[in-house]
Design a protein around this motif. Structure first.
Motif, PDB file in Angstrom:
ATOM      1  N   ASN A  58       0.851  -1.183   0.000  1.00 50.06           N
ATOM      2  CA  ASN A  58       0.000   0.000   0.000  1.00 50.06           C
ATOM      3  C   ASN A  58       0.889   1.235   0.000  1.00 50.06           C
ATOM      4  OD1 ASN A  58      -2.057   1.883   0.473  1.00 50.06           O
ATOM      5  ND2 ASN A  58      -3.215   0.253   1.508  1.00 50.06           N
ATOM      6  N   LEU A  59       0.899   1.962  -1.148  1.00 46.83           N
ATOM      7  CA  LEU A  59       1.814   3.096  -1.232  1.00 46.83           C
ATOM      8  C   LEU A  59       1.099   4.421  -1.093  1.00 46.83           C
ATOM      9  CD1 LEU A  59       3.837   1.630  -4.182  1.00 46.83           C
ATOM     10  CD2 LEU A  59       4.713   2.068  -1.911  1.00 46.83           C
ATOM     11  N   GLY A  60      -0.111   4.389  -0.682  1.00 51.84           N
ATOM     12  CA  GLY A  60      -0.839   5.638  -0.507  1.00 51.84           C
ATOM     13  C   GLY A  60      -1.636   5.974  -1.749  1.00 51.84           C
ATOM     14  N   ALA A  61      -0.918   6.321  -2.843  1.00 51.63           N
ATOM     15  CA  ALA A  61      -1.617   6.684  -4.074  1.00 51.63           C
ATOM     16  C   ALA A  61      -2.063   5.443  -4.838  1.00 51.63           C
ATOM     17  CB  ALA A  61      -0.707   7.530  -4.949  1.00 51.63           C
ATOM     18  N   ASP A  62      -1.245   4.390  -4.742  1.00 50.37           N
ATOM     19  CA  ASP A  62      -1.581   3.137  -5.416  1.00 50.37           C
ATOM     20  C   ASP A  62      -1.480   1.990  -4.439  1.00 50.37           C
ATOM     21  OD1 ASP A  62       0.572   4.416  -7.851  1.00 50.37           O
ATOM     22  OD2 ASP A  62      -1.607   4.363  -8.043  1.00 50.37           O
ATOM     23  N   THR A  63      -2.122   0.878  -4.839  1.00 45.73           N
ATOM     24  CA  THR A  63      -1.922  -0.357  -4.084  1.00 45.73           C
ATOM     25  C   THR A  63      -1.520  -1.428  -5.075  1.00 45.73           C
ATOM     26  OG1 THR A  63      -3.696   0.257  -2.574  1.00 45.73           O
ATOM     27  CG2 THR A  63      -2.980  -2.038  -2.541  1.00 45.73           C
ATOM     28  N   TYR A  64      -0.519  -2.224  -4.713  1.00 46.06           N
ATOM     29  CA  TYR A  64      -0.138  -3.348  -5.562  1.00 46.06           C
ATOM     30  C   TYR A  64      -0.523  -4.631  -4.866  1.00 46.06           C
ATOM     31  CZ  TYR A  64       2.493   0.011  -8.297  1.00 46.06           C
ATOM     32  OH  TYR A  64       2.835   1.068  -9.080  1.00 46.06           O
ATOM     33  N   VAL A  65      -1.331  -5.431  -5.547  1.00 44.10           N
ATOM     34  CA  VAL A  65      -1.788  -6.696  -4.969  1.00 44.10           C
ATOM     35  C   VAL A  65      -1.108  -7.828  -5.714  1.00 44.10           C
ATOM     36  CG1 VAL A  65      -3.776  -8.127  -4.457  1.00 44.10           C
ATOM     37  CG2 VAL A  65      -4.008  -5.642  -4.467  1.00 44.10           C
ATOM     38  N   TYR A  66      -0.527  -8.745  -4.957  1.00 45.33           N
ATOM     39  CA  TYR A  66       0.153  -9.895  -5.567  1.00 45.33           C
ATOM     40  C   TYR A  66      -0.739 -11.113  -5.448  1.00 45.33           C
ATOM     41  CZ  TYR A  66       4.359  -7.039  -5.634  1.00 45.33           C
ATOM     42  OH  TYR A  66       5.268  -6.043  -5.885  1.00 45.33           O
ATOM     43  N   LEU A  67      -1.047 -11.713  -6.611  1.00 40.92           N
ATOM     44  CA  LEU A  67      -1.957 -12.855  -6.625  1.00 40.92           C
ATOM     45  C   LEU A  67      -1.222 -14.114  -7.043  1.00 40.92           C
ATOM     46  CD1 LEU A  67      -4.908 -11.217  -8.581  1.00 40.92           C
ATOM     47  CD2 LEU A  67      -4.811 -11.630  -6.127  1.00 40.92           C
ATOM     48  N   GLU A  68      -1.501 -15.191  -6.337  1.00 40.66           N
ATOM     49  CA  GLU A  68      -0.970 -16.478  -6.732  1.00 40.66           C
ATOM     50  C   GLU A  68      -1.961 -17.111  -7.680  1.00 40.66           C
ATOM     51  OE1 GLU A  68       1.984 -18.131  -6.139  1.00 40.66           O
ATOM     52  OE2 GLU A  68       1.030 -19.361  -7.685  1.00 40.66           O
ATOM     53  N   MET A  69      -1.466 -17.391  -8.946  1.00 44.15           N
ATOM     54  CA  MET A  69      -2.406 -17.957  -9.921  1.00 44.15           C
ATOM     55  C   MET A  69      -1.849 -19.189 -10.565  1.00 44.15           C
ATOM     56  SD  MET A  69      -4.323 -15.212 -12.257  1.00 44.15           S
ATOM     57  CE  MET A  69      -4.224 -13.542 -11.788  1.00 44.15           C
ATOM     58  N   GLY A  70      -0.932 -19.827  -9.899  1.00 50.00           N
ATOM     59  CA  GLY A  70      -0.382 -21.032 -10.495  1.00 50.00           C
ATOM     60  C   GLY A  70       0.622 -20.735 -11.590  1.00 50.00           C
ATOM     61  N   GLN A  71       1.083 -19.513 -11.694  1.00 50.30           N
ATOM     62  CA  GLN A  71       2.118 -19.171 -12.672  1.00 50.30           C
ATOM     63  C   GLN A  71       3.480 -19.195 -11.991  1.00 50.30           C
ATOM     64  OE1 GLN A  71       1.614 -18.662 -15.913  1.00 50.30           O
ATOM     65  NE2 GLN A  71      -0.570 -19.093 -15.578  1.00 50.30           N
ATOM     66  N   GLU A  72       4.509 -18.989 -12.805  1.00 49.08           N
ATOM     67  CA  GLU A  72       5.884 -18.992 -12.263  1.00 49.08           C
ATOM     68  C   GLU A  72       6.048 -17.977 -11.158  1.00 49.08           C
ATOM     69  OE1 GLU A  72       8.543 -19.674 -15.992  1.00 49.08           O
ATOM     70  OE2 GLU A  72       9.737 -18.752 -14.395  1.00 49.08           O
ATOM     71  N   GLU A  73       5.552 -16.790 -11.408  1.00 50.04           N
ATOM     72  CA  GLU A  73       5.677 -15.734 -10.407  1.00 50.04           C
ATOM     73  C   GLU A  73       4.298 -15.191 -10.075  1.00 50.04           C
ATOM     74  OE1 GLU A  73       9.977 -14.128 -12.020  1.00 50.04           O
ATOM     75  OE2 GLU A  73       8.306 -12.734 -11.782  1.00 50.04           O
ATOM     76  N   PRO A  74       4.164 -14.570  -8.914  1.00 50.98           N
ATOM     77  CA  PRO A  74       2.855 -13.999  -8.574  1.00 50.98           C
ATOM     78  C   PRO A  74       2.465 -12.912  -9.588  1.00 50.98           C
ATOM     79  CG  PRO A  74       4.360 -13.899  -6.700  1.00 50.98           C
ATOM     80  CD  PRO A  74       5.148 -14.409  -7.850  1.00 50.98           C
ATOM     81  N   ILE A  75       1.200 -12.738  -9.806  1.00 51.79           N
ATOM     82  CA  ILE A  75       0.696 -11.738 -10.733  1.00 51.79           C
ATOM     83  C   ILE A  75       0.447 -10.450  -9.959  1.00 51.79           C
ATOM     84  CG2 ILE A  75      -1.158 -11.170 -12.343  1.00 51.79           C
ATOM     85  CD1 ILE A  75       0.557 -13.553 -13.200  1.00 51.79           C
ATOM     86  N   VAL A  76       0.916  -9.340 -10.518  1.00 47.87           N
ATOM     87  CA  VAL A  76       0.754  -8.050  -9.840  1.00 47.87           C
ATOM     88  C   VAL A  76      -0.419  -7.309 -10.448  1.00 47.87           C
ATOM     89  CG1 VAL A  76       1.870  -5.892  -9.265  1.00 47.87           C
ATOM     90  CG2 VAL A  76       3.225  -7.945  -9.583  1.00 47.87           C
ATOM     91  N   VAL A  77      -1.234  -6.755  -9.609  1.00 50.26           N
ATOM     92  CA  VAL A  77      -2.344  -5.938 -10.089  1.00 50.26           C
ATOM     93  C   VAL A  77      -2.246  -4.587  -9.410  1.00 50.26           C
ATOM     94  CG1 VAL A  77      -4.843  -5.724 -10.217  1.00 50.26           C
ATOM     95  CG2 VAL A  77      -3.778  -7.991 -10.346  1.00 50.26           C
TER      96      VAL A  77
END
Lengths: 281, 326, 334
Positions: free
Chosen positions: C281-300
């Motif tokens: 949580n950076l104040g102006a934006d939030t980055y959510v990391y999702l586990e979707m069975g891929q090599e690396e987590p997906i960032v939204v």
């Protein structure tokens, strides 16, 4: 615990400081004793004392009025100064080449220069004698200036190369981009940064030249051309058995006090210069 | 980051168009080196060659140029007499020479041994942090700063058999029964020389060793202390191995110096058979006794000995540079 | 004033090939940035252009003239070093005047004018009499830039000039460099950095290098919107582009599907589902990391401060017009 522990620590501490005291006393005592002796006169000399008992400057007066000692001092100063300036002049440019420019055979050249400083002086004595006589400078200070180069030059080159190697690359590159030729880099960029190293190297070389004995003994034969070490070594009295210890000590003190003072003032620089030349070397 | 400045390639790959910058620098380097090299050649190279040359001739002080070649004659020559016995002549058959060699080796061994041990002790003391450390460091520089000749005379006076303070002190402390003629007596002359040299040179060794000691990171000792390692064991297992490279360099350096010794012996114990080293003997022959060829031979032999040691020194130094550094 | 052309430039240090055949054209007056991971050769390439390093093979042309053999000063370049490389024993004025003095043919008065003009441009006029050690890092960097300006070069080279500055200073100096470029239209500038934010904000065009070769050259937007390889797609843009393989990619007819975190929408009827494993949580934006069975987590990337506790499930959809499709060879399918 408790008292036994403190006693052990105390003993260790005391022993340590006793050792320190011992080292200091042993280092300084001969010098102190020489000063002591030089201040005695007449029969006082022949009584052993550990503390100052007299304060007579007789010996010093004699040192400066009898014989050619003042002249010897001058000779030593002249020879040591000129030889150091000459060596530094030749060494600054040479060490730039040896430390900043890559060329084939550089390592070998550095080793050769180091090797020359290891020559036993006796091995070149005969050959040097011939050259000096040939050049007509026998029994002049120039003979010594010429001969001393054999150890002042390799030494200054070696130490200055070590110092120059440590100067930052970017500053040289910035100078190149600014359009500086190697000569400009040496004179306008490096030299101003290197003058502490020059002072140290010069000082060490000066001391080495000042103390040199073998060449001075061989290449100068008259009292007027002799340098200090030879003068002090040959100080003798009227007869074979009469060694003027008082005068010898006085001369020794005169020569040593400025040297000791110089060394103490430039302690740090000298130590770093010595180890740069010695340990890395 | 390599401290070796400009890394333009010289030999590896030949560029189609060689950069002017490289050329300019290499050209400048040559000009910078030439004066120095010429100076060294004149002052060291040529005289060395000549000295070696003289050893193969019958040159004398008065007639240097009229010398004739005698090959290895000065080194070793022999005659077979009518009686059948073979008489050897030349430096290598001269008992005086071998006596000088023995003196030199003896001196080098003992002086370097003592200077290393005592130097190590002094270095360890200086490495410790205590009040007055600066004074001690200044104090030990004094023996080093004093010219050898002056040291020789100072100690000559202190070791004087009649008025010397050493004898006085020795007798007062009950260590000596009677005054010893330190510099005159054959038994003690070498000891006298060793005392003075050790006094004079230990500071230098101590400083070199100290530099090596200071490169050892302090946290190794702290870790050892936490592990409960005894200080003495710390010295042998940690200090000694880590200071070894610096120590070896310092030792070889000193050995080289010790083998060349002249000044001290000439002034402190002149004309003493038990301290005459190779340098002293050679100088005598060259300039005092007018045995110029013989003196040249002796100095060349000494040079050979030193050369072997120098190669050892450089080889060891190079090995340290590549292997010893982290 | 200069266009620079590199033709099949190669550089080796002994047996190691660092630059393996680079062809590049830098247009007059443009601000070109070299970016790439460590060891890609960007600094080496810059040094080859400067003349501080020898070119092993290939040709380098300034304004149509081959300059391989010329020294740096003859090429008309000026360089700003990462560590400023100011002459410690000279004042700021002397530092800036040094190159001009060496050039000869400039009167003292002319030199003074040039130095003062550059000093004004960088607002360091009041430091002219000081020594470098009396200045702060940011001031020193400006002096380094000023030293380059006074020489009136055809080409300006920057070797990671902002790396030694702290974050706030970096932003301020970056703006100054941008303004500098605006004020000096006809000077070509080449800038090396590993920071892609600097690249994106300063460059007219970016050259992405990898392992001694050029991956792609283009404007920041071109690289952002039309990356020519998975490498470039993943290198440009922060946070890094998400890459999905397997079924999810096959559903869009490609081997690898790339979609940036800022082009994902959180919708209850999103086509993909993932488990939240981390939130920033950076104040102006939030980055959510999702586990979707891929090599690396997906960032939204989400705007504002959103709360999505770890372990909760989220459904997301990619913006269809922002999807990047790559085939088995890593080449884009357009």
């Amino acid at each position: 615990m408790g008292t036994t522990f403190d006693l052990w620590k105390f003993t260790k501490s005391a022993a340590f400081y006793a050792l320190v005291l011992f080292i200091v006393v042993v280092s300084v005592f001969p010098f102190y004793y020489a000063i002591l002796t030089s201040l005695k006169s007449g029969t006082d000399l022949f009584r052993v004392t550990y503390w100052p008992t007299s304060l007579s400057f007789d010996n010093f007066r004699q040192v400066f009025t009898q014989g050619a000692f003042p002249r010897n001092l001058l000779n030593s100063v002249f020879v040591a100064t000129v030889t150091v300036i000459l060596a530094l002049f030749l060494a600054v440019t040479a060490s730039f080449a040896l430390s900043r420019v890559r060329f084939r055979g550089r390592g070998l050249l550095l080793m050769t220069i180091l090797a020359v400083s290891m020559f036993p002086q006796i091995a070149v004595l005969a050959g040097l004698f011939e050259v000096i006589r040939f050049l007509g400078i026998y029994n002049t200070p120039w003979a010594l200036i010429f001969a001393y180069t054999i150890f002042t030059l390799p030494f200054t080159v070696w130490v200055l190369t070590t110092f120059m190697r440590d100067l930052p690359v970017e500053i040289e590159e910035a100078a190149i981009v600014d359009g500086a030729t190697p000569w400009v880099i040496i004179t306008q960029v490096f030299m101003p940064l290197m003058w502490p190293a020059l002072v140290t190297t010069g000082l060490l070389a000066f001391i080495a030249a000042w103390n040199e004995f073998l060449f001075a003994l061989t290449f100068t034969v008259s009292n007027e051309t002799r340098t200090v070490p030879v003068a002090i070594a040959l100080l003798s009295g009227g007869s074979q058995y009469e060694i003027p210890w008082g005068i010898i000590m006085a001369a020794s003190v005169v020569v040593t006090v400025p040297l000791v003072a110089l060394v103490l003032v430039f302690q740090r620089k000298i130590v770093s210069g010595l180890t740069a030349g010695g340990v890395k070397g | 980051m390599a401290t070796d400045a400009m890394a333009p390639i010289t030999s590896a790959s030949t560029p189609k168009i060689k950069s002017e910058l490289l050329q300019q620098r290499v050209r400048a380097a040559r000009w910078f080196l030439v004066p120095m090299l010429i100076a060294l050649a004149i002052v060291a190279g040529w005289p060395l060659m000549r000295s070696i040359w003289f050893s193969f001739t019958d040159a004398t002080l008065n007639d240097l140029y009229g010398a004739e070649w005698v090959g290895f004659g000065n080194y070793l020559r022999w005659q077979v007499l009518e009686s059948g016995t073979v008489r050897y002549r030349g430096v290598l058959a001269d008992p005086d020479w071998w006596n000088a060699v023995w003196n030199t080796v003896r001196f080098a061994f003992w002086s370097v041994l003592w200077e290393t041990v005592l130097g190590m002790i002094v270095a360890l003391v200086l490495n410790a942090e205590f009040r007055g450390r600066g004074i001690v460091r200044a104090a030990i520089l004094i023996p080093w700063a004093i010219p050898t000749i002056v040291s020789a005379r100072m100690w000559g006076w202190m070791l004087n058999d009649q008025f010397g303070i050493i004898n006085d002190l020795g007798m007062k402390l009950g260590l000596l029964a009677a005054p010893v003629a330190w510099t005159a007596s054959a038994d003690t002359a070498m000891t006298a020389v060793l005392i003075v040299d050790i006094w004079k040179t230990t500071p230098f060794m101590a400083l070199l060793i100290l530099a090596g000691l200071q490169m050892i990171p302090k946290d190794i000792y702290e870790a050892a202390e936490i592990d409960g390692v005894h200080p003495v064991k710390q010295f042998f297992k940690i200090t000694l191995p880590l200071v070894r490279p610096a120590l070896m360099v310092a030792i070889i350096f000193r050995v080289l110096d010790a083998l060349r010794i002249f000044d001290l012996i000439y002034v402190l114990t002149p004309n003493s058979r038990s301290t005459k080293t190779m340098s002293v003997l050679a100088q005598e022959n060259l300039f005092q006794f007018n045995n110029f060829a013989e003196g040249s031979t002796q100095s060349t032999l000494l040079f050979l000995l030193i050369a072997i040691f120098t190669i050892l020194y450089i080889w060891l130094g190079k090995v340290n540079f590549e292997g010893g550094d982290r | 004033m200069a266009s620079i052309e590199l033709r099949n430039i190669r550089k080796s240090f002994g047996a190691v090939n660092v630059i393996k055949g680079v062809d590049l054209e830098v247009r007059k007056g443009e601000f070109m940035v070299f970016v790439g991971p460590s060891g890609c050769g960007k600094s080496t390439l810059l040094r080859l252009i400067s003349g501080l390093e020898d070119i092993t093979s290939g040709e380098m042309l300034f304004d149509g003239k081959v300059v391989n053999a010329l020294t740096p000063s003859k090429r008309g370049i000026a360089m700003v070093f990462q560590s400023y490389a100011l002459y410690p024993h000279m004042t700021v004025y002397e530092n800036m005047a040094f190159g001009l003095k060496l050039e000869k043919g400039h009167s003292k008065e002319a030199i003074r004018q040039r130095v003062e003009k550059a000093a004004d441009m960088l607002q360091i006029r009041q430091y002219l009499d000081r020594l470098p050690k009396q200045l702060s890092g940011g001031q020193r960097q400006r002096v380094a830039i000023g030293r380059a300006i006074t020489r009136d070069p055809k080409v300006f080279l920057f070797d990671e000039p902002l790396s030694n500055l702290d974050a706030a200073l970096r932003v301020a100096t970056r703006i100054e460099i941008a303004k500098l470029h605006e004020g000096m239209h006809d000077v070509t500038m080449i800038y090396v950095t590993h920071d892609q934010v600097e690249a994106m904000t300063l460059a007219d065009r970016i050259c992405v290098l990898r392992d001694g070769l050029v991956e792609q050259v283009g404007t920041p937007m071109e690289l952002y919107e039309k990356p020519d390889s998975i490498f470039v797609a993943g290198f440009i843009g922060s946070p890094k582009m998400n890459f999905l393989t397997g079924e999810k990619a096959a559903a869009f007819n490609c081997t690898t599907l790339g979609i940036r975190g800022e082009h994902m929408l959180v919708k209850p009827d999103g086509i993909w589902e993932g488990e939240v494993i981390h939130t920033e949580n950076l104040g102006a934006d939030t980055y959510v990391y999702l586990e979707m069975g891929q090599e690396e987590p997906i960032v939204v990337r989400l705007e504002g401060a959103m709360q999505h506790p770890s372990g909760s499930k989220l459904r997301v959809s990619p913006m269809e017009d922002r999807i990047h499709r790559f085939d088995e060879a890593g080449k884009p399918i357009r």
